[in-house]
Design a protein around this motif. Sequence first.
Motif, PDB file in Angstrom:
ATOM      1  N   ASN A 127     -10.834  -8.189 -10.647  1.00 26.23           N
ATOM      2  CA  ASN A 127     -10.991  -8.995  -9.444  1.00 26.23           C
ATOM      3  C   ASN A 127     -10.100  -8.496  -8.314  1.00 26.23           C
ATOM      4  O   ASN A 127      -9.234  -7.631  -8.499  1.00 26.23           O
ATOM      5  N   ALA A 128     -10.328  -9.054  -7.122  1.00 24.94           N
ATOM      6  CA  ALA A 128      -9.662  -8.551  -5.924  1.00 24.94           C
ATOM      7  C   ALA A 128      -8.144  -8.648  -6.000  1.00 24.94           C
ATOM      8  O   ALA A 128      -7.421  -7.737  -5.562  1.00 24.94           O
ATOM      9  N   ASP A 129      -7.629  -9.748  -6.546  1.00 28.12           N
ATOM     10  CA  ASP A 129      -6.172  -9.926  -6.626  1.00 28.12           C
ATOM     11  C   ASP A 129      -5.540  -8.847  -7.507  1.00 28.12           C
ATOM     12  O   ASP A 129      -4.511  -8.250  -7.144  1.00 28.12           O
ATOM     13  N   LYS A 130      -6.152  -8.590  -8.667  1.00 31.67           N
ATOM     14  CA  LYS A 130      -5.610  -7.584  -9.569  1.00 31.67           C
ATOM     15  C   LYS A 130      -5.756  -6.182  -8.985  1.00 31.67           C
ATOM     16  O   LYS A 130      -4.908  -5.317  -9.206  1.00 31.67           O
ATOM     17  N   ARG A 131      -6.827  -5.966  -8.242  1.00 28.43           N
ATOM     18  CA  ARG A 131      -6.991  -4.659  -7.590  1.00 28.43           C
ATOM     19  C   ARG A 131      -5.834  -4.394  -6.624  1.00 28.43           C
ATOM     20  O   ARG A 131      -5.288  -3.297  -6.573  1.00 28.43           O
ATOM     21  N   ALA A 132      -5.487  -5.423  -5.867  1.00 32.13           N
ATOM     22  CA  ALA A 132      -4.393  -5.272  -4.898  1.00 32.13           C
ATOM     23  C   ALA A 132      -3.074  -4.986  -5.616  1.00 32.13           C
ATOM     24  O   ALA A 132      -2.266  -4.152  -5.156  1.00 32.13           O
ATOM     25  N   LEU A 133      -2.838  -5.667  -6.734  1.00 36.83           N
ATOM     26  CA  LEU A 133      -1.603  -5.443  -7.487  1.00 36.83           C
ATOM     27  C   LEU A 133      -1.550  -4.029  -8.056  1.00 36.83           C
ATOM     28  O   LEU A 133      -0.499  -3.362  -8.007  1.00 36.83           O
ATOM     29  N   ALA A 190      -0.851  -1.550  -5.322  1.00 35.36           N
ATOM     30  CA  ALA A 190       0.571  -1.575  -4.946  1.00 35.36           C
ATOM     31  C   ALA A 190       1.412  -0.834  -5.983  1.00 35.36           C
ATOM     32  O   ALA A 190       2.341  -0.084  -5.638  1.00 35.36           O
ATOM     33  N   ASP A 191       1.079  -1.023  -7.268  1.00 37.25           N
ATOM     34  CA  ASP A 191       1.817  -0.324  -8.331  1.00 37.25           C
ATOM     35  C   ASP A 191       1.634   1.185  -8.224  1.00 37.25           C
ATOM     36  O   ASP A 191       2.583   1.960  -8.426  1.00 37.25           O
ATOM     37  N   ILE A 192       0.424   1.614  -7.909  1.00 36.06           N
ATOM     38  CA  ILE A 192       0.163   3.057  -7.780  1.00 36.06           C
ATOM     39  C   ILE A 192       0.939   3.633  -6.604  1.00 36.06           C
ATOM     40  O   ILE A 192       1.570   4.699  -6.713  1.00 36.06           O
ATOM     41  N   ASN A 193       0.906   2.931  -5.477  1.00 34.93           N
ATOM     42  CA  ASN A 193       1.654   3.413  -4.305  1.00 34.93           C
ATOM     43  C   ASN A 193       3.139   3.508  -4.607  1.00 34.93           C
ATOM     44  O   ASN A 193       3.805   4.477  -4.214  1.00 34.93           O
ATOM     45  N   ARG A 194       3.650   2.531  -5.328  1.00 35.83           N
ATOM     46  CA  ARG A 194       5.078   2.507  -5.641  1.00 35.83           C
ATOM     47  C   ARG A 194       5.449   3.642  -6.611  1.00 35.83           C
ATOM     48  O   ARG A 194       6.410   4.382  -6.387  1.00 35.83           O
ATOM     49  N   ALA A 195       4.649   3.803  -7.669  1.00 33.49           N
ATOM     50  CA  ALA A 195       4.975   4.790  -8.696  1.00 33.49           C
ATOM     51  C   ALA A 195       4.810   6.222  -8.184  1.00 33.49           C
ATOM     52  O   ALA A 195       5.682   7.081  -8.400  1.00 33.49           O
TER      53      ALA A 195
END
Length: 331
Positions: free
Chosen positions: A50-56, A59-64
């Motif tokens: 879902n959209a919320d998990k996609r956003a999370l 964000a994790d990919i950008n951070r890592a």
Amino acid sequence: MTDIADQLSAGLNAIADPLSGKGLIDSGRAPAPRFADGIASVILDVTDINADKRALIEADINRALGAVEGVDTVRVAMTSKRTTRRIIAVGSGKGGVGKSTLSANLAIALARRGLRVGLIDADVYGPSQPRLLSVEDRKPTATEHKKLVPVPTDFGIGMLSMGQLVKPGQAIAWRGPMAGKALGQLIDAEWGDTETLIIDLPPGTGDVQLTMVQKYKPAGAVIVSTPQDLSLIDAKRAIHLFEEAGVPIIGLVENMAGYECPECGAVSDPFGTGGAEAAANELGFDFLGRIPLDLGIRTASDEGIPPAASNGSGADAFNAVAGKLADWMSG
């Protein structure tokens, strides 16, 4: 460059797929990132997320990946290429309640409604679907990656069964882990654009059922019982197993519910009546319908012509249950 690529892959794979719990690369959600001119690019399959998990996850990919030295920009492209596939388990607490017949006819009835359906005969020790679907002489092939290719049937569904992989009449003496591995090969087969897998589970609450609920997490379970008290006691054990694993109970089906004499038309109830419906009401589950104890259903099944494949009277009860199952899936 190789060192950066390795770090990027490690960072991406350290992020868990919210459905399988595996790393994004190991789960098949994403290939290894591409890196050029300071830009790390990721293609992420977000099917069923879902959209919320996609956003999370983004964000994790950008951070890592952004933490890797030499990376100036992280780009995440989201796609939804994979077919959404749900698993519907058909279970019972004991054998002899007509679960396999119901599974085959439900799959066919759903296919006749336009759904893309596959059927898995997970009863490793007593497979019966090849006979029910008249494909005893057909063997599955395999892809170059050693994935089984389901056997097509004459009824609009593909199917896989251990009965197609062993000699007719050959006993399978496997311990639990081997049976669980066999089930995995059937589920992880090359199902193509199949949307729904109906899985005909073996009776009881043993290793095959545990593998199913723990590793493959069905979207829901249909419980089959005959009306008498002993069968209902066993059905409640199957319900308990699914509830413990967090698998929703779609509803109960009462099989062998009433016999109509072909000569005089009188209806008798050799196994009792209404037990499954009463149990459903008691436990707070939906009652999906009754399948009669009908000579025509038994004869057609033995001949490999499931009643749901026709428009005859034998199809009505299966179509009614399939309609409620389709409503549940679309709800």
